[in-house]
Design an enzyme around this catalytic site. Structure first.
Site, short mmCIF file in Angstrom:
data_model
loop_
_atom_site.label_atom_id
_atom_site.label_comp_id
_atom_site.label_asym_id
_atom_site.label_seq_id
_atom_site.Cartn_x
_atom_site.Cartn_y
_atom_site.Cartn_z
N SER A 13 -37.24 12.94 -16.16
CA SER A 13 -37.65 13.15 -15.15
C SER A 13 -36.81 14.21 -14.16
O SER A 13 -37.15 14.98 -13.34
CB SER A 13 -38.10 12.04 -14.20
OG SER A 13 -36.91 11.10 -13.82
N MET A 86 -28.02 10.41 -22.93
CA MET A 86 -27.30 8.99 -23.29
C MET A 86 -26.39 8.93 -24.29
O MET A 86 -26.08 7.90 -24.93
CB MET A 86 -28.45 7.92 -23.01
CG MET A 86 -29.55 7.89 -22.00
SD MET A 86 -28.71 7.84 -20.55
CE MET A 86 -28.18 5.86 -20.40
N ARG A 87 -25.74 9.98 -24.64
CA ARG A 87 -24.73 9.97 -25.77
C ARG A 87 -23.25 10.31 -25.06
O ARG A 87 -23.38 11.37 -24.26
CB ARG A 87 -25.08 11.19 -26.82
CG ARG A 87 -26.25 10.79 -27.54
CD ARG A 87 -26.30 9.35 -28.40
NE ARG A 87 -25.34 9.33 -29.37
CZ ARG A 87 -25.15 8.37 -30.10
NH1 ARG A 87 -25.86 7.10 -29.86
NH2 ARG A 87 -24.23 8.05 -31.09
N ASN A 103 -23.37 16.69 -14.92
CA ASN A 103 -23.87 15.40 -15.29
C ASN A 103 -24.63 14.91 -14.06
O ASN A 103 -24.07 14.76 -12.93
CB ASN A 103 -22.88 14.61 -16.00
CG ASN A 103 -23.42 13.14 -16.22
OD1 ASN A 103 -24.60 13.15 -16.85
ND2 ASN A 103 -22.83 12.07 -16.06
N HIS A 105 -25.17 11.17 -12.59
CA HIS A 105 -25.01 9.66 -12.56
C HIS A 105 -25.59 8.90 -11.75
O HIS A 105 -25.45 9.05 -10.46
CB HIS A 105 -23.53 9.46 -12.97
CG HIS A 105 -23.10 8.16 -13.08
ND1 HIS A 105 -23.35 7.47 -14.24
CD2 HIS A 105 -22.62 7.20 -12.20
CE1 HIS A 105 -22.92 6.27 -14.32
NE2 HIS A 105 -22.55 5.94 -13.14
N GLU A 170 -31.92 11.45 -7.02
CA GLU A 170 -31.68 12.24 -8.34
C GLU A 170 -32.49 13.39 -8.33
O GLU A 170 -31.64 14.41 -8.67
CB GLU A 170 -31.65 11.17 -9.54
CG GLU A 170 -30.74 10.30 -9.59
CD GLU A 170 -30.83 9.35 -10.99
OE1 GLU A 170 -31.01 10.25 -12.10
OE2 GLU A 170 -30.98 8.24 -10.98
C1 GRF Z 1 -31.57 8.60 -14.76
O1 GRF Z 1 -31.41 7.71 -13.77
C2 GRF Z 1 -30.14 9.20 -14.81
O2 GRF Z 1 -29.32 9.25 -13.89
C3 GRF Z 1 -29.53 8.19 -16.09
O3 GRF Z 1 -30.66 7.84 -16.92
C4 GRF Z 1 -31.89 8.34 -15.94
C5 GRF Z 1 -32.74 9.19 -16.81
O4 GRF Z 1 -33.85 9.45 -16.22
N1 GRF Z 1 -28.35 8.53 -16.67
P1 GRF Z 1 -34.96 10.75 -16.73
O5 GRF Z 1 -34.96 10.72 -18.32
O6 GRF Z 1 -34.14 11.94 -16.13
O7 GRF Z 1 -36.09 10.43 -16.28
#
Ligand code: GRF
Length: 208
Positions: A13, A86-87, A103, A105, A170
């Site tokens: 997203s 997520m790596r 990034n 977070h 975000e």
């Molecule tokens: C987001 O909250 C991001 O900050 C975290 O994982 C989530 C990923 O969401 N690291 P998406 O894949 O961007 O929908």
């Protein structure tokens, strides 16, 4: 026009928010470490090139990082965005993209680095939580902060409710940071980020 490569691992997203912001930048590719990442479908539907580099296919972190870098470099991007990727990336990878790797977070760094940030925030009873966009350094979830958004933690919040409130922010600050970058406004000065000719503040407060 500057070009960007966006790395995702799942829903995508945040990647979608960047694409839909209509920034003066070309999304050269969306790269995932998982073939089943939902975000890939959205990217394809927008005619954006997608690539998959599955981490399971490599014997070491270094080998994965090198394969990922090769795929990214084929697009010669000005900016690489970790948008829910997520790596953990190794020091050589991070050094290769120094100053052009950012990034998102889901916490107000330096509080709550790592995973399960919303659970941590609820457990600690913090009253304000949020999200951060930062340049990536060799330390996990650490680096010069570009922009942050704060949200209240409300009575009765569970992880899901808090995550959704943070995620809305975000989707605002990540495109904003990318926009500043592609306009050439971001300057890292002694570990601090300055936004040249800054039209908007480097923070947001959301009421809910
Ligand atoms: C987001 O909250 C991001 O900050 C975290 O994982 C989530 C990923 O969401 N690291 P998406 O894949 O961007 O929908």
């Amino acid at each position: 026009m500057k070009s960007i490569v966006i790395l995702i691992s799942g829903r995508g997203s945040n990647m979608r928010a960047i694409v839909e912001a209509g920034l003066p930048a070309r999304v050269a590719a969306v790269v995932s470490n998982r073939a089943d990442a939902l975000g890939l479908d959205f990217a394809r539907s927008r005619g954006i090139r997608t690539e998959v580099v599955e981490h399971g296919g490599y014997a070491s972190r270094e080998a994965f990082d090198a394969a990922l870098a090769a795929v990214i470099d084929a697009h010669a991007p000005d900016l690489v965005v970790l948008a829910g990727f997520m790596r953990i990336l190794g020091p050589q990878f991070v050094a290769r993209y120094a100053g052009r790797l950012i990034n998102i977070h889901p916490a107000l760094l330096p509080s709550f680095p790592g995973l399960a940030t919303h659970r941590g925030a609820l457990k600690e009873g913090v009253k304000i939580h949020g999200c951060t966009v930062h340049f990536v350094t060799g330390d996990l979830d650490h680096g010069p902060i570009i922009v942050q958004a704060a949200v209240p933690v409300l009575a009765g919040d569970d992880e899901e409710a808090l995550a959704a409130r943070v995620l809305r922010q975000e989707h605002l600050i990540l495109p904003q940071a990318v926009h500043w970058f592609v306009e050439g406004r971001l300057v890292i000065d002694n570990g601090m980020v300055r936004v040249n000719g800054m039209p908007e503040p480097q923070f947001l407060f959301a009421a809910a």
